[in-house]
Design a protein around this motif. Structure first.
Motif, PDB file in Angstrom:
ATOM      1  N   VAL A 193       4.276   8.104   0.802  1.00 21.68           N
ATOM      2  CA  VAL A 193       4.290   9.024  -0.167  1.00 21.68           C
ATOM      3  C   VAL A 193       2.865   9.368  -0.670  1.00 21.68           C
ATOM      4  O   VAL A 193       2.049   8.465  -1.013  1.00 21.68           O
ATOM      5  CB  VAL A 193       5.342   8.650  -1.079  1.00 21.68           C
ATOM      6  CG1 VAL A 193       5.424   9.789  -2.235  1.00 21.68           C
ATOM      7  CG2 VAL A 193       6.591   8.457  -0.681  1.00 21.68           C
ATOM      8  N   GLU A 198       5.028  14.433  -1.358  1.00 21.62           N
ATOM      9  CA  GLU A 198       5.731  14.136  -2.043  1.00 21.62           C
ATOM     10  C   GLU A 198       7.262  14.951  -2.529  1.00 21.62           C
ATOM     11  O   GLU A 198       8.209  14.542  -3.093  1.00 21.62           O
ATOM     12  CB  GLU A 198       5.126  13.482  -3.715  1.00 21.62           C
ATOM     13  CG  GLU A 198       4.527  14.617  -4.294  1.00 21.62           C
ATOM     14  CD  GLU A 198       3.804  13.771  -5.667  1.00 21.62           C
ATOM     15  OE1 GLU A 198       4.517  12.883  -6.370  1.00 21.62           O
ATOM     16  OE2 GLU A 198       2.850  14.342  -5.999  1.00 21.62           O
ATOM     17  N   ILE A 201      10.415  14.534  -0.326  1.00 22.72           N
ATOM     18  CA  ILE A 201      11.216  13.493  -0.028  1.00 22.72           C
ATOM     19  C   ILE A 201      12.674  13.731   0.135  1.00 22.72           C
ATOM     20  O   ILE A 201      13.483  13.070   0.941  1.00 22.72           O
ATOM     21  CB  ILE A 201      11.144  12.611  -1.340  1.00 22.72           C
ATOM     22  CG1 ILE A 201       9.783  11.802  -1.635  1.00 22.72           C
ATOM     23  CG2 ILE A 201      12.344  11.649  -1.510  1.00 22.72           C
ATOM     24  CD1 ILE A 201       9.574  11.268  -2.662  1.00 22.72           C
ATOM     25  N   LEU A 218      10.779   4.754   2.144  1.00 24.06           N
ATOM     26  CA  LEU A 218       9.668   5.305   1.603  1.00 24.06           C
ATOM     27  C   LEU A 218       8.575   4.195   1.139  1.00 24.06           C
ATOM     28  O   LEU A 218       8.880   3.207   0.588  1.00 24.06           O
ATOM     29  CB  LEU A 218      10.003   6.155   0.291  1.00 24.06           C
ATOM     30  CG  LEU A 218      11.207   7.073   0.501  1.00 24.06           C
ATOM     31  CD1 LEU A 218      11.566   7.721  -0.932  1.00 24.06           C
ATOM     32  CD2 LEU A 218      10.739   8.109   1.622  1.00 24.06           C
ATOM     33  N   SER A 220       4.441   3.494  -0.481  1.00 26.03           N
ATOM     34  CA  SER A 220       3.230   3.836  -1.296  1.00 26.03           C
ATOM     35  C   SER A 220       2.090   3.665  -0.322  1.00 26.03           C
ATOM     36  O   SER A 220       2.034   2.899   0.126  1.00 26.03           O
ATOM     37  CB  SER A 220       3.006   3.151  -2.811  1.00 26.03           C
ATOM     38  OG  SER A 220       3.176   1.824  -2.390  1.00 26.03           O
ATOM     39  N   LYS A 238       6.318   6.858  -9.897  1.00 30.13           N
ATOM     40  CA  LYS A 238       7.473   5.842  -8.946  1.00 30.13           C
ATOM     41  C   LYS A 238       6.650   5.732  -7.541  1.00 30.13           C
ATOM     42  O   LYS A 238       7.014   4.552  -6.936  1.00 30.13           O
ATOM     43  CB  LYS A 238       8.683   6.502  -8.787  1.00 30.13           C
ATOM     44  CG  LYS A 238       9.724   5.738  -8.156  1.00 30.13           C
ATOM     45  CD  LYS A 238      11.028   6.511  -8.024  1.00 30.13           C
ATOM     46  CE  LYS A 238      12.011   5.991  -7.028  1.00 30.13           C
ATOM     47  NZ  LYS A 238      13.284   6.414  -7.085  1.00 30.13           N
ATOM     48  N   TYR A 239       6.217   6.624  -7.143  1.00 32.48           N
ATOM     49  CA  TYR A 239       5.606   6.488  -5.700  1.00 32.48           C
ATOM     50  C   TYR A 239       4.125   6.182  -5.684  1.00 32.48           C
ATOM     51  O   TYR A 239       3.533   6.067  -4.350  1.00 32.48           O
ATOM     52  CB  TYR A 239       6.034   7.624  -4.724  1.00 32.48           C
ATOM     53  CG  TYR A 239       7.474   8.077  -4.989  1.00 32.48           C
ATOM     54  CD1 TYR A 239       8.400   7.281  -4.357  1.00 32.48           C
ATOM     55  CD2 TYR A 239       7.705   9.151  -5.491  1.00 32.48           C
ATOM     56  CE1 TYR A 239       9.601   7.567  -4.127  1.00 32.48           C
ATOM     57  CE2 TYR A 239       9.252   9.481  -5.526  1.00 32.48           C
ATOM     58  CZ  TYR A 239      10.042   8.733  -5.134  1.00 32.48           C
ATOM     59  OH  TYR A 239      11.364   9.211  -5.197  1.00 32.48           O
ATOM     60  N   SER A 240       3.636   5.679  -6.733  1.00 33.42           N
ATOM     61  CA  SER A 240       2.115   5.350  -6.803  1.00 33.42           C
ATOM     62  C   SER A 240       1.916   4.106  -6.912  1.00 33.42           C
ATOM     63  O   SER A 240       2.507   3.243  -7.713  1.00 33.42           O
ATOM     64  CB  SER A 240       1.363   6.413  -7.636  1.00 33.42           C
ATOM     65  OG  SER A 240      -0.017   5.971  -7.608  1.00 33.42           O
ATOM     66  N   TYR A 330       6.597  -1.615  -5.716  1.00 32.36           N
ATOM     67  CA  TYR A 330       7.220  -0.593  -4.703  1.00 32.36           C
ATOM     68  C   TYR A 330       6.492  -0.415  -3.640  1.00 32.36           C
ATOM     69  O   TYR A 330       5.193   0.265  -3.875  1.00 32.36           O
ATOM     70  CB  TYR A 330       7.726   0.690  -5.418  1.00 32.36           C
ATOM     71  CG  TYR A 330       8.316   1.837  -4.673  1.00 32.36           C
ATOM     72  CD1 TYR A 330       7.363   2.535  -4.075  1.00 32.36           C
ATOM     73  CD2 TYR A 330       9.688   2.000  -4.383  1.00 32.36           C
ATOM     74  CE1 TYR A 330       7.945   3.562  -3.244  1.00 32.36           C
ATOM     75  CE2 TYR A 330      10.140   3.034  -3.863  1.00 32.36           C
ATOM     76  CZ  TYR A 330       9.342   3.733  -3.052  1.00 32.36           C
ATOM     77  OH  TYR A 330       9.574   4.528  -2.443  1.00 32.36           O
TER      78      TYR A 330
END
Length: 331
Positions: A193, A198, A201, A218, A220, A238-240, A330
């Motif tokens: 991501v 992003e 998704i 998914l 990072s 959330k994805y960083s 994550y």
């Protein structure tokens, strides 16, 4: 999980216990204890790639060597470590399928030595003969990177890639598995991501179902010079891996505590036979030994390996490869 359980033995379980007990003792007493062998090893089939991904040391030209690991070296490593290994990852920096003996490697590990074996690939080389050889090799899982739900988005990061070809190859692999009545390899799509993708998704989730893959993951993105920000950092926190600290600056989310189980339960071996402590050592800055010169048993308890683990226990922040680590995040 069932595929892994089929490959477990009492010796592997006992080794796993020794590894984690030594890790626990090392954490408690702040002194390096080393019992057992790694339960997970990454072996690099090829050190070069067909793509030019900007945040990859191979793709952006930082790591320039072009080599492949020989069958003799690969089999000698597996012969020594197979009684203890739960997992073998046939990838590190380069594109694995650029080693023409990859299917042979997978078969030796998965079928001959009964190790749970995984390949991660950019997916460009899965033509029909290659796909058939990989299915017949007994490979347990294949991870295919697909960082976009359309060609325009995908090729922003996977420079030089061909989105349509990868879709075609995934569909082919899925169909050939059915034709050959094989449950393996399980196909996992990996979606890194970034700010570029992003917004896609939901589309990639729908596409993964259409392609009939077994799993979508998914992940990072690792960015090397993240401190001053990057156009690749996702807006959705959330994805960083990174968080803003003001004035356009960023810091990594993880707290670098003075321990990391990777140094006890895993190892990396590149095409040159160099043993590295961790997959974050992309440029082989912390070589602790070479399989061409010593057995893994000798390297496993070497002074160089001991000093590196002890340094981590004392002051992990002083180790450059740890400063961009995502252990526990994550990913």
């Amino acid at each position: 999980m069932f595929l892994i359980l089929k490959k477990i033995s009492f010796r592997k379980i006992f080794n796993t216990l020794k590894v984690y007990i030594s890790y626990l003792f090392s954490r408690v007493f702040r002194t390096d204890f080393r019992w057992g062998y790694p339960i997970s090893v990454s072996i690099e089939p090829a050190s070069f790639c067909n793509l030019q991904c900007p945040e990859c040391p191979v793709g952006n030209g930082i790591n320039t060597g072009k080599s492949t690991i020989s069958a003799e070296l690969f089999e000698s490593i597996i012969d020594e470590l197979s009684p203890y290994l739960l997992n073998l990852f046939l990838y590190f920096q380069g594109e694995p399928f650029l080693n023409k003996k990859l299917a042979q490697f997978a078969e030796y590990a998965a079928r001959t030595k009964n190790i749970y074996t995984v390949i991660s690939t950019n997916g460009h080389f899965l033509n029909e003969p290659t796909a058939i050889s990989i299915i017949r090799s007994g490979l347990d899982k294949i991870i295919i990177s697909l960082d976009g739900a359309c060609s325009e988005t995908y090729e922003k990061y996977r420079v030089g890639g061909n989105f349509e070809l990868i879709i075609e190859n995934i569909l082919r692999l899925s169909e050939l598995k059915k034709k050959l009545h094989s449950q393996t390899p399980r196909i996992e799509l990996q979606f890194v991501v970034t700010a570029f993708n992003e917004h896609e998704i939901q589309q990639i989730k729908a596409l993964s179902k259409k392609l009939g893959v077994d799993k979508l993951k998914l992940k990072s993105a690792q960015i090397y010079n993240f401190e001053k920000g990057s156009p690749m950092i996702p807006k959705n926190a959330k994805y960083s891996r990174y968080q803003p600290v003001g004035n356009g600056s960023f810091k990594i989310k993880s707290k670098l505590k003075n321990h990391c189980e990777r140094l006890w339960n895993s190892a990396v071996i590149n095409t040159k036979g160099e043993v590295l402590p961790c997959c974050f050592d992309k440029s082989a800055e912390h070589v602790v030994g070479n399989i061409n010169k010593n057995s893994f048993s000798e390297i496993n308890n070497s002074i160089a390996y001991h000093r590196f683990r002890q340094k981590l226990l004392n002051n992990r922040k002083s180790i450059s490869i740890c400063t961009n680590c995502t252990e526990g995040l994550y990913r």
